[in-house]
Structures are given as C-alpha cells and as structure tokens.
Design a protein around this motif. Structure first.
Motif, PDB file in Angstrom:
ATOM      1  N   PHE A 262       0.517  -1.359  -0.097  1.00  0.00           N
ATOM      2  CA  PHE A 262      -0.205   0.334   0.058  1.00  0.00           C
ATOM      3  C   PHE A 262       0.860   1.262   0.028  1.00  0.00           C
ATOM      4  O   PHE A 262       0.399   2.378  -0.491  1.00  0.00           O
ATOM      5  N   ILE A 263       2.143   1.141   0.723  1.00  0.00           N
ATOM      6  CA  ILE A 263       3.221   2.171   0.367  1.00  0.00           C
ATOM      7  C   ILE A 263       3.652   2.308  -0.916  1.00  0.00           C
ATOM      8  O   ILE A 263       5.152   1.783  -1.023  1.00  0.00           O
ATOM      9  N   ARG A 264       3.389   2.958  -2.166  1.00  0.00           N
ATOM     10  CA  ARG A 264       4.162   2.721  -3.071  1.00  0.00           C
ATOM     11  C   ARG A 264       5.302   4.123  -2.532  1.00  0.00           C
ATOM     12  O   ARG A 264       6.289   4.133  -3.704  1.00  0.00           O
ATOM     13  N   ALA A 265       5.246   5.071  -2.112  1.00  0.00           N
ATOM     14  CA  ALA A 265       7.115   5.799  -1.687  1.00  0.00           C
ATOM     15  C   ALA A 265       7.950   4.987  -1.470  1.00  0.00           C
ATOM     16  O   ALA A 265       9.135   5.547  -1.722  1.00  0.00           O
ATOM     17  N   LEU A 266       7.298   3.829  -0.430  1.00  0.00           N
ATOM     18  CA  LEU A 266       8.187   2.731   0.238  1.00  0.00           C
ATOM     19  C   LEU A 266       9.188   1.995  -1.583  1.00  0.00           C
ATOM     20  O   LEU A 266       7.852   1.251  -1.730  1.00  0.00           O
ATOM     21  N   PRO A 267      10.703   1.872  -1.252  1.00  0.00           N
ATOM     22  CA  PRO A 267      10.769   0.412  -2.457  1.00  0.00           C
ATOM     23  C   PRO A 267      10.093  -1.191  -1.773  1.00  0.00           C
ATOM     24  O   PRO A 267      10.557  -0.362  -0.022  1.00  0.00           O
ATOM     25  N   PRO A 268       9.784  -1.438  -2.354  1.00  0.00           N
ATOM     26  CA  PRO A 268       9.274  -3.176  -1.396  1.00  0.00           C
ATOM     27  C   PRO A 268      10.923  -3.980  -0.912  1.00  0.00           C
ATOM     28  O   PRO A 268      10.258  -4.645   0.571  1.00  0.00           O
ATOM     29  N   THR A 269      11.716  -3.255  -1.611  1.00  0.00           N
ATOM     30  CA  THR A 269      13.035  -3.964  -0.519  1.00  0.00           C
ATOM     31  C   THR A 269      12.972  -3.473   0.539  1.00  0.00           C
ATOM     32  O   THR A 269      13.639  -4.464   1.617  1.00  0.00           O
ATOM     33  N   VAL A 270      12.495  -1.898   0.661  1.00  0.00           N
ATOM     34  CA  VAL A 270      12.729  -2.253   2.683  1.00  0.00           C
ATOM     35  C   VAL A 270      11.520  -2.354   3.123  1.00  0.00           C
ATOM     36  O   VAL A 270      11.337  -2.837   4.398  1.00  0.00           O
ATOM     37  N   GLY A 271       9.976  -2.813   2.243  1.00  0.00           N
ATOM     38  CA  GLY A 271       9.036  -3.694   3.444  1.00  0.00           C
ATOM     39  C   GLY A 271       9.843  -4.899   3.436  1.00  0.00           C
ATOM     40  O   GLY A 271       9.571  -5.438   4.539  1.00  0.00           O
ATOM     41  N   ILE A 272      10.566  -5.733   2.648  1.00  0.00           N
ATOM     42  CA  ILE A 272      11.378  -6.911   2.983  1.00  0.00           C
ATOM     43  C   ILE A 272      11.853  -6.855   4.215  1.00  0.00           C
ATOM     44  O   ILE A 272      11.766  -7.675   4.732  1.00  0.00           O
ATOM     45  N   ILE A 273      12.704  -5.344   4.115  1.00  0.00           N
ATOM     46  CA  ILE A 273      13.491  -5.544   5.303  1.00  0.00           C
ATOM     47  C   ILE A 273      13.100  -5.738   6.394  1.00  0.00           C
ATOM     48  O   ILE A 273      13.612  -5.906   7.538  1.00  0.00           O
ATOM     49  N   MET A 274      12.043  -4.650   6.687  1.00  0.00           N
ATOM     50  CA  MET A 274      11.439  -4.321   7.952  1.00  0.00           C
ATOM     51  C   MET A 274      10.361  -5.501   8.378  1.00  0.00           C
ATOM     52  O   MET A 274      10.725  -5.845   9.495  1.00  0.00           O
TER      53      MET A 274
END
Length: 563
Positions: A262-274
């Motif tokens: 849902f947060i397009r401003a953040l790269p998917p990689t950041v979400g995966i790391i979190m």
C-alpha cells in the motif's frame, strides 16, 4: 432436656466443628462482648482469646466472659496471636474476629460461616460499612491492582474472616498486621475459592495516624514480599520486556507487509527488510518469553493463578498481538502459485453497514469468494454462500442464464465456506477459473448483464417470477407493484428503460406493455377470465437490477391455479 438438645445442636451430631479465635491487645472494653456474641452462635464450639501481652484487664474480661485464654508474655503482633490461637484450636472451621468490634452480632458471625458449611467457599472474607478505610484505599488497593490485579475485594484488609482448617494449615502467617492480606494472597495463588461476604455495619475503634502508619508499612511489606515470592515483579521486568519486544517485532513485520502492498513511496525492498527484522525480533523474544514463563510457573504453587494474573497484567498487549497477527493474515490474503511465479494479492472481506430500517440489518461481512468446480452431477447448478446471493440480489432457487443455459442457485455445503461452485461451461462464459479469488465488491462485475429469473412471490396458490438483468452499479429505477383483483400481492424494483415488456400468465403471453419515461405514468391492466391483474409503475428508486425487456426475456410471469 434443653441442655441435651443444645449440646447436640452445638456440634456433637454435626460433621464439623467451629473455633473462633480473637487476638486481643489492650481491648478490655470490648473483648467480653465479642466473646459472648461468638458463644451465642449455634455453629460455634469453642472461643479462644489470645492476649497478646496486654497491660490492661483484657485477660480478666475475656476469662470472665467464658473464653479459653492463651497469653503472650509480650506483644508479638496480630499475626503471631492468630498463629498461636490456631495451633491451640480444634475446629474444622476457624473464624478470626478482631477484639475491638463494638456491634458484632451472632447473625454477622453466622454469615461468615454459612458459605463454608454449604460448600460455596474455602475462605470467607468480610466486607462491611465503616467510617474509614484509609490504609485500604491509599495503600493496599493500589498495590494489589499493580501486583495482583485479579483480586477485586472491596475490603482486602478486613480482619474478620473464616476458613476451613485444612486451608489455613497451608497458609503463611505474618507476625504483624500483614497477616490478613497475606492469607488472602496465598489463597489466591493456590486457586482457593474466596468469597467476600457483606455483614452490614461494624464499628471499630478509630486508629491514630501513627498506628495507621504502622499498619500501612506492614501491609506494604507483605504485598511486596508476596509479589516477589510469586513472581509478579519478575513478570513486570524480564517477562514484560519480552512481551513488549514481541509486539515490536510483530509491528515491524506488519508495517513491512503493509508498505509492500500500500505504500508506493517506499521501495518493496525496504518493506521486505522491515518484515524480516520484525520476524527475527519477535521470534527471539518469544523464545525468551516462553522460557521465562515456564520458569515462573514451575516455581509457583498456584500455577493457574499466576497464569491468570499474567493475562490480567498484559491483557491489552496480548490483544494487540492477536490484532497484529490477524492483520498480517488479512494482508497476505490469497497466495497464487503459478509456474515460475508466486503472487500474493490481499483479499479482505467487504464490511457493509446498513442504514436504519433497511432490510432489518445492522452490518454484514462478505467475501472474498474462491471459484471452484461444480459438484459431480450438478452441471445445471451453481452453489454459493448466502452472502454472495445477497450481493447478487437474488435468492436460492432463482435461475440465471449463462451462455443460453439455465442454472439454479443453491446453498453452499457447510464445509465449503466462501467457495462458489460453478460448472465448467458457465466458468468459460463468465471468464473465471478454478482458484480465482473474487472480492465481494467485484462479484457483480463477474455476473454483469446476466439474465436471471427471480421469484418475488411464492405462495401456495400464486407464484410471480420477475425477469431481470444484473447490473454492476446502482441506477435510477422504479418500484413496480402487482395487484390481483384490486389487492396488492407483490412489489419489485429495477431499472426500467423506454421500451416494451412482456407479461405472461401461466406461461402464456398475456400482454406487452410499453413504457416511456416522458409520458404520464400509467397503470397496466390485464383482464384474465374473471380476474383483474394490474401492474403499477410506482415511485423512483435506486436499483442494481434492470428489468428484462421483450428482447431480453419475460418481464413478469404470473402462475396461479386461479387463472
């Protein structure tokens, strides 16, 4: 004769005996009355006064009243006096009473004993009306809420209580004023049944501020000591930290997954790391929490009570953890595995909140639905859950036409949940495949412009079928009322466009009506034998169904053995 009966009633023919223990320190004015009142109870077999080093006439007054007297050479404390009295008592039930009570009555004592006799309690703790309770309100209750939140007594420090002898033998007697609350805490942790009994109003001597200071100090010491002994402080620090860090890990995981979708401003990689970091933190501290919980429970005598207190203390955090787990499950939704590709599409349910007085409903949660093949031998049947039928605006038993073939709508099997079973030919026309997951809000799009025949009236002597086409969105429509010999028998609604509409009676064409929005509203009448059927185009209304024109099919089919 009276003496013999009294002796029998006082205990010789009973299955239990009762001892009353009264600790006394300089209570010459009131001790005799407490003794005599206790002796007057039909339940009581012996009254013991422990003179805890009094310097007044407490000993003489108690002896004159007929009590058994045990003397301490010096003042050793209330708890020590209770312990001494208990050791010298013989009763199966033991009652503890303060010596300074001014208006104690036999009825009040009996109220303490009766629940134990009846098997409703192991210990009875009294509550009563009084003029002051400063130590209780300012010291005991705040500490109990903090360390033992499961304890909800109005007067946890009351010195008037009764218990089974077998129960008291397992208790630790504090030497001082901490004895009362200590026994209650021991009973709680051991999982005993403690009942608080209201005995009305009691009058005590008002203690001085310096005496209250002593009482408060001893009560605080007892509560804190029990909290340490039973692992309550441990749960607050190391176990509490583990719980909080588990929640942190779950929160990071949820945030990571949420950002991917849902947060397009953040790269998917950041979400995966979190998400990965969150899982590691949660797993590490969960292991630590399980180990520490096992250690505390293994040490405790009352494991069930410690676990219950654990839940009480951390209930908001535990609920938050459950909510986070549910959120993660909802976000993951359906996982599709294709050759060389794994796709994850969140498919939350559709929450519908109904307006007041609409369809007699408040709210409903629908979907998502999973497409599956038809059951064996049901090539003319579509099975779907009630929520899906409601979304389509149809009912079980209605017929829909897909690719020129009619299919009857039937209820899903109980084990199917949100599965919609559709025969292969119909799936091909609707352009859906086995395993597809369809949100409730998209279900009408799948069936958009599909012709259906719905029963709007189904009585023993008359059935009315209405031909409609499913629309994806609400549009401006009309209410249509059907009258039989001047009496309204059915109402339906739908989008009605300028054009012709066919009405059938018992399968025979009866009339074609022509509707034009720009012409004055008209009622359409059919004379059939001795009966009159009237179709009234009524008030404007929003609808997601479109009435079938003559080109689409039959608009109305009225079936009756009267016609």
């Amino acid at each position: 004769m009276i003496v013999i009966l009294l002796c029998v009633f006082k205990g010789r023919e009973r299955d239990f005996s009762v001892s009353v223990i009264i600790p006394a320190y300089n209570e010459e004015k009131t001790v005799a009355n407490v003794v005599k009142t206790a002796q007057s109870s039909s339940y009581v077999d012996e009254v013991i006064v422990v003179d805890d080093g009094s310097s007044d006439n407490t000993y003489k007054e108690a002896k004159k009243a007929g009590a058994t007297i045990i003397r301490h050479a010096s003042n050793r404390g209330k708890g020590a006096a209770l312990r001494t009295g208990f050791k010298h008592s013989t009763g199966d039930i033991v009652v503890f009473l303060d010596a300074d009570l001014k208006n104690i009555t036999t009825a009040k004592i009996d109220k303490m004993i009766k629940p134990i006799i009846d098997g409703r309690a192991d210990i009875t703790k009294t509550k009563f009306k009084r003029r002051a309770g400063r130590v209780t309100e300012l010291t005991a209750k705040p500490l109990l809420r903090f360390f033992f939140p499961e304890i909800k007594f109005e007067q946890p420090l009351s010195g008037q209580f009764a218990a089974k002898r077998s129960v008291i033998e397992r208790m630790k007697f504090e030497d001082d004023y901490g004895v009362d609350v200590g026994i209650i805490l021991d009973a709680d942790v051991q999982g005993l049944n403690v009942k608080e009994v209201d005995i009305g109003e009691l009058e005590h001597d008002m203690a001085s501020l310096s005496d209250l200071n002593i009482v408060a100090t001893e009560v605080v010491r007892t509560i804190v000591a029990r909290a340490l002994e039973y692992g309550r402080i441990t749960m607050m620090d190391s176990m509490g930290e583990s719980i909080r860090m588990c929640i942190l890990g779950l929160s990071l995981t949820t945030l990571g997954i949420f950002s991917i979708f849902f947060i397009r401003a953040l790269p998917p990689t950041v979400g995966i790391i979190m998400g990965i970091v969150g899982v590691i933190i949660a797993a590490y501290y969960l292991v630590a929490l399980v180990k520490r919980s096992y250690y505390v429970l293994a040490r405790s005598k009352g494991r069930l009570q410690v676990l219950r207190s654990f839940v009480y203390m951390h209930f908001p955090i535990l609920v938050s953890a459950l909510i986070l787990v549910a959120m993660i499950s909802a976000l993951l939704g359906a996982v599709h595995i294709d050759e060389g590709k794994i796709s994850i599409e969140p498919n939350p349910g559709n929450l519908i909140i109904w307006k007041k007085n609409v369809e007699n409903r408040t709210f409903d949660v629908r979907g998502p639905y999973t497409i599956d093949s038809a059951l064996e031998g049901e090539n003319d049947t579509i099975r779907l859950p009630k929520e899906a039928v409601d979304t389509l605006g149809l009912n079980y038993g209605d017929i829909i036409y897909i690719g020129g073939v009619d299919y009857t709508l039937k209820e899903s099997r109980p084990s199917d949940g949100n599965i919609i079973r559709i025969p292969a030919n119909a799936r091909e026309v609707l352009d859906v495949n086995v395993g597809d997951v369809i949100r409730d809000s998209a279900l009408r799009k799948v069936f958009d412009n599909i012709f259906a025949v719905q029963k709007i009236l189904n009585q023993s002597n008359v059935t009315i079928e209405n031909g409609i086409l499913i629309e994806d969105n609400d549009k401006s429509g009309r209410e249509v009322n059907i009258y039989f010999d001047g009496k309204k028998i059915a109402t339906t609604s739908g989008v009605i466009e300028n054009g012709s509409y066919s009405i059938y009676i018992n399968g025979l064409h009866a009339r074609t009506i022509y509707f034009n929005e720009n012409l004055p509203r008209e009622n359409y009448t059919i004379y059939w034998g001795a009966h009159i059927i009237t179709v009234e185009i009524g008030k404007p209304i929003k609808s997601n169904m479109r009435f079938a024109t003559t080109e689409d099919g039959i608009f109305l089919n009225i079936i009756s053995d009267k016609l």
